[in-house]
Design a protein around this motif. Structure first.
Motif, short mmCIF file in Angstrom:
data_model
loop_
_atom_site.label_atom_id
_atom_site.label_comp_id
_atom_site.label_asym_id
_atom_site.label_seq_id
_atom_site.Cartn_x
_atom_site.Cartn_y
_atom_site.Cartn_z
N LEU A 274 -11.17 10.01 -3.68
CA LEU A 274 -11.05 11.09 -4.66
C LEU A 274 -9.66 11.09 -5.29
O LEU A 274 -9.52 11.26 -6.51
N HIS A 275 -8.63 10.91 -4.46
CA HIS A 275 -7.26 10.89 -4.99
C HIS A 275 -7.06 9.70 -5.93
O HIS A 275 -6.43 9.84 -6.99
N ALA A 276 -7.61 8.55 -5.56
CA ALA A 276 -7.50 7.38 -6.43
C ALA A 276 -8.16 7.65 -7.78
O ALA A 276 -7.61 7.27 -8.83
N ALA B 12 0.85 -1.20 0.00
CA ALA B 12 0.00 0.00 0.00
C ALA B 12 0.88 1.24 0.00
O ALA B 12 1.89 1.30 0.71
N ALA B 13 0.50 2.24 -0.78
CA ALA B 13 1.29 3.46 -0.90
C ALA B 13 0.75 4.53 0.05
O ALA B 13 -0.42 4.91 -0.05
N PRO B 14 1.56 5.04 0.99
CA PRO B 14 1.08 6.07 1.91
C PRO B 14 0.85 7.40 1.20
O PRO B 14 1.59 7.77 0.29
N VAL B 15 -0.17 8.11 1.64
CA VAL B 15 -0.51 9.43 1.12
C VAL B 15 -0.67 10.39 2.30
O VAL B 15 -1.36 10.05 3.27
N PHE C 277 -10.09 12.52 16.30
CA PHE C 277 -9.42 11.26 16.61
C PHE C 277 -8.59 10.81 15.41
O PHE C 277 -8.80 11.28 14.28
N HIS C 278 -7.67 9.87 15.65
CA HIS C 278 -6.78 9.38 14.60
C HIS C 278 -7.22 8.01 14.10
O HIS C 278 -7.61 7.14 14.90
N LEU C 279 -7.13 7.84 12.79
CA LEU C 279 -7.41 6.55 12.15
C LEU C 279 -6.27 6.18 11.21
O LEU C 279 -5.61 7.05 10.64
N PHE C 280 -6.07 4.89 11.02
CA PHE C 280 -5.32 4.37 9.88
C PHE C 280 -6.36 3.87 8.89
O PHE C 280 -7.25 3.09 9.25
N GLY C 281 -6.28 4.32 7.64
CA GLY C 281 -7.25 3.89 6.63
C GLY C 281 -6.56 3.46 5.35
O GLY C 281 -5.44 3.90 5.06
N GLN C 282 -7.24 2.61 4.60
CA GLN C 282 -6.70 2.18 3.31
C GLN C 282 -7.84 1.99 2.32
O GLN C 282 -8.99 1.71 2.70
N VAL C 283 -7.52 2.17 1.05
CA VAL C 283 -8.48 1.92 -0.03
C VAL C 283 -7.78 1.13 -1.12
O VAL C 283 -6.57 1.28 -1.34
N THR C 284 -8.54 0.28 -1.79
CA THR C 284 -8.06 -0.42 -2.98
C THR C 284 -9.06 -0.16 -4.10
O THR C 284 -10.25 -0.45 -3.94
N ALA C 285 -8.58 0.38 -5.20
CA ALA C 285 -9.43 0.69 -6.35
C ALA C 285 -9.03 -0.19 -7.52
O ALA C 285 -7.84 -0.50 -7.71
N GLY C 286 -10.01 -0.60 -8.31
CA GLY C 286 -9.74 -1.42 -9.49
C GLY C 286 -10.99 -1.58 -10.32
O GLY C 286 -11.99 -0.87 -10.12
#
Length: 314
Positions: free
Chosen positions: A134-136, A90-93, A177-186
């Protein structure tokens, strides 16, 4: 303030009623005119404020109070999670603190009153996965015809969120609050060729996070949701894929189906873990139709997920 806007405001006879004001601000003014007007309003309000007023606002406004979390420990946790994410592809943004106005309400159908709306066409980020989506989409649009059919775009971030709901003194319900989040687009490749690997990539990352950082295993609760023609079939394929991958150390259970659920499409998953004897429901995720709507293509697919960080520090 522009002459045209000044003229329009002065044309309102007497004291306008609430409906007239809302119509003027929401429909009759252009975006730039509305921004100019609000900038003048806030400049006038702050010009009339004293230092004592400012201190009182700081004391009374729940959104501006500092968090109880240890900032050094939080930064170390963020760095560790992002490093694990990179190893898992996963690529951090580094996202902006603000998103385009309507980011939460237009694609995720969250009530705009649950978001801190701002000036200059923005809102404070209330869900980083919205902004990652949106960035994806921008990256996908830029790649155009060079994009491969089976290519999956994986992005992740750690981000401080602000949400406007008032939960009173409910435990764990914080204004920021703080979250770690991830997305996968395809893209849809048939036979859930996107959904199966995307789901298990997310789960593999969370498994690594909890094993490496907390020496803990995770439980994943799967629940069918509406929005797919065969949500139960999707769930069965996901389970079978996990068995084929030999996803040991992960307890997989099936939760109640909610076909009328509107946020997630097809499948939602909840992540639970036990750390130092304390059971935590620490995150969730699922498939959404956001990239389909943003890019105008029914073949687009998107999986989002996130876990809370401050609860991991308690």
């Amino acid at each position: 303030m522009g002459d045209e806007l000044q003229s329009e405001l002065e044309s309102i006879p007497g004291r306008p009623n609430r409906a007239d004001v809302i119509r003027l601000l929401a429909e009759d003014l252009s975006g730039s005119e509305l921004n100019t007007l609000l900038l003048e309003v806030f400049r006038a309000r702050t010009a009339a404020s004293s230092a004592a007023d400012l201190l009182r606002r700081y004391r009374e406004n729940r959104f501006v109070q500092p968090a109880a979390a240890d900032p050094i420990a939080l930064r170390r946790l963020e760095l560790a999670l992002l490093s694990i994410a990179v190893r898992h592809g996963a690529a951090p943004v580094q996202l902006s603190p603000v998103a385009p106005l309507g980011t939460a309400s237009v694609i995720a159908e969250v009530d705009q009153n649950n978001v801190v709306s701002a000036l200059r066409g923005t809102e404070v980020v209330s869900d980083a996965t919205n902004l990652l989506a949106l960035h994806a989409c921008e990256l996908i649009r830029a790649r155009g015809a060079s994009r491969r059919k089976e290519e999956r775009l994986r992005l992740c971030t750690t981000h401080r969120h602000v949400r406007a709901q008032f939960w009173g003194n409910a435990p764990g319900m914080l204004p920021h609050f703080h979250l770690f989040g991830q997305v996968t687009a395809g893209r849809d490749t048939g036979s859930y060729g996107f959904e199966k690997p995307a789901f298990w990539e997310h789960i593999a990352l969370y498994r690594a996070i909890f094993r490496e950082r907390f020496d803990a295993d995770i439980e994943v609760i799967l629940s069918a949701r509406g929005g797919y023609s065969d949500a139960e079939g999707l769930l069965a394929w996901i389970v079978a894929e996990g068995e084929a991958r030999g996803a040991g150390g992960i307890r997989l259970t099936i939760g109640a189906a909610k076909p009328d659920h509107r946020y997630y499409a097809g499948l939602q998953f909840t992540i639970k873990t036990t750390i130092a004897g304390k059971e935590l429901t620490i995150g969730d995720g699922g498939f959404v139709d956001w990239t389909q709507r943003l890019l105008g293509n029914k073949k687009e697919r998107l999986l989002i997920s996130a876990i809370g960080l401050e609860r991991l520090m308690s």
